[in-house]
Write a protein that holds these residues in place. Sequence first.
Motif, mmCIF file in Angstrom:
data_model
loop_
_atom_site.group_PDB
_atom_site.id
_atom_site.type_symbol
_atom_site.label_atom_id
_atom_site.label_comp_id
_atom_site.label_asym_id
_atom_site.label_seq_id
_atom_site.Cartn_x
_atom_site.Cartn_y
_atom_site.Cartn_z
ATOM 1 N N UNK A 1 77.860 9.688 66.820
ATOM 2 C CA UNK A 1 78.973 10.178 67.630
ATOM 3 C C UNK A 1 78.670 10.082 69.122
ATOM 4 N N UNK A 2 79.677 10.352 69.917
ATOM 5 C CA UNK A 2 79.496 10.525 71.355
ATOM 6 C C UNK A 2 79.084 11.970 71.562
ATOM 7 N N UNK A 3 77.895 12.190 72.072
ATOM 8 C CA UNK A 3 77.411 13.541 72.330
ATOM 9 C C UNK A 3 77.068 13.613 73.810
ATOM 10 N N UNK A 4 77.735 14.522 74.513
ATOM 11 C CA UNK A 4 77.505 14.698 75.938
ATOM 12 C C UNK A 4 76.833 16.040 76.183
ATOM 13 N N UNK A 5 76.039 16.091 77.242
ATOM 14 C CA UNK A 5 75.411 17.342 77.650
ATOM 15 C C UNK A 5 75.671 17.572 79.129
ATOM 16 N N UNK A 6 75.744 18.841 79.489
ATOM 17 C CA UNK A 6 75.797 19.256 80.891
ATOM 18 C C UNK A 6 74.417 19.814 81.203
ATOM 19 N N UNK A 7 73.830 19.351 82.288
ATOM 20 C CA UNK A 7 72.479 19.790 82.657
ATOM 21 C C UNK A 7 72.491 20.497 84.006
ATOM 22 N N UNK A 8 71.704 21.541 84.069
ATOM 23 C CA UNK A 8 71.402 22.210 85.316
ATOM 24 C C UNK A 8 69.905 22.045 85.465
ATOM 25 N N UNK A 9 69.507 21.071 86.293
ATOM 26 C CA UNK A 9 68.098 20.683 86.331
ATOM 27 C C UNK A 9 67.731 20.047 85.004
ATOM 28 N N UNK A 10 66.698 20.583 84.352
ATOM 29 C CA UNK A 10 66.277 20.057 83.052
ATOM 30 C C UNK A 10 66.898 20.809 81.880
ATOM 31 N N UNK A 11 67.647 21.868 82.173
ATOM 32 C CA UNK A 11 68.203 22.713 81.114
ATOM 33 C C UNK A 11 69.577 22.218 80.667
ATOM 34 N N UNK A 12 69.763 22.098 79.352
ATOM 35 C CA UNK A 12 71.067 21.767 78.789
ATOM 36 C C UNK A 12 71.875 23.060 78.773
ATOM 37 N N UNK A 13 72.997 23.081 79.532
ATOM 38 C CA UNK A 13 73.818 24.286 79.665
ATOM 39 C C UNK A 13 75.221 24.113 79.082
ATOM 40 N N UNK A 14 75.504 22.930 78.541
ATOM 41 C CA UNK A 14 76.789 22.684 77.909
ATOM 42 C C UNK A 14 76.697 21.439 77.059
ATOM 43 N N UNK A 15 77.564 21.343 76.058
ATOM 44 C CA UNK A 15 77.570 20.165 75.202
ATOM 45 C C UNK A 15 78.923 20.030 74.514
ATOM 46 N N UNK A 16 79.224 18.819 74.088
ATOM 47 C CA UNK A 16 80.444 18.520 73.339
ATOM 48 C C UNK A 16 80.198 17.257 72.532
#
Length: 168
Positions: A55-70
């Motif tokens: 699938x298409x998996x996206x992440x939102x990062x704040x620095x090295x931390x994953x803080x969101x995903x879809x």
Amino acid sequence: MGMSVTISAAAAEDTEQILKLQYLAFQREAELYGNYRIQPLTQTLDSLKAELESDTVLVARLGDEVVGTVRGSVDEDGTGKIAKLCVHPRLQGHGLGARLLRAVEEALAGDSETTRFRLLTGHKSESNLRLYRKAGYVQVGGRTASDGVRLVILEKEATEAADFAVSA
């Protein structure tokens, strides 16, 4: 803080962070429904790894931390299916969910076969429903998930996603 949140494709090394974030972010949903067997809380690492490959998996990062995903995928009928949108509780309410939603719509719309987008959320999840309606989604049906939660099915035409992205 000073850092900005970036959105990009997830990498294999993100799977554990995604699973931990998903578990944390969906606690409120589980509490709302009194049901801690909802799929985002019971998903296995192997299942997530398989999604990452297919699938298409996206992440939102704040620095090295994953803080969101879809997650998203396009089925044989041209429906872009969007799932498991979540944002770290400390960053909710700041537009990151809307950014992730737009990003996955844009990624799925890149497939010329995509004609519409579909997503599901629990019928009591008012903040989710507000986000999706604001993004142009309308209720087209409902069903009960295998875990017993009543879900609302929402859709919008893929052309509306392009209009939404331009106006946002």
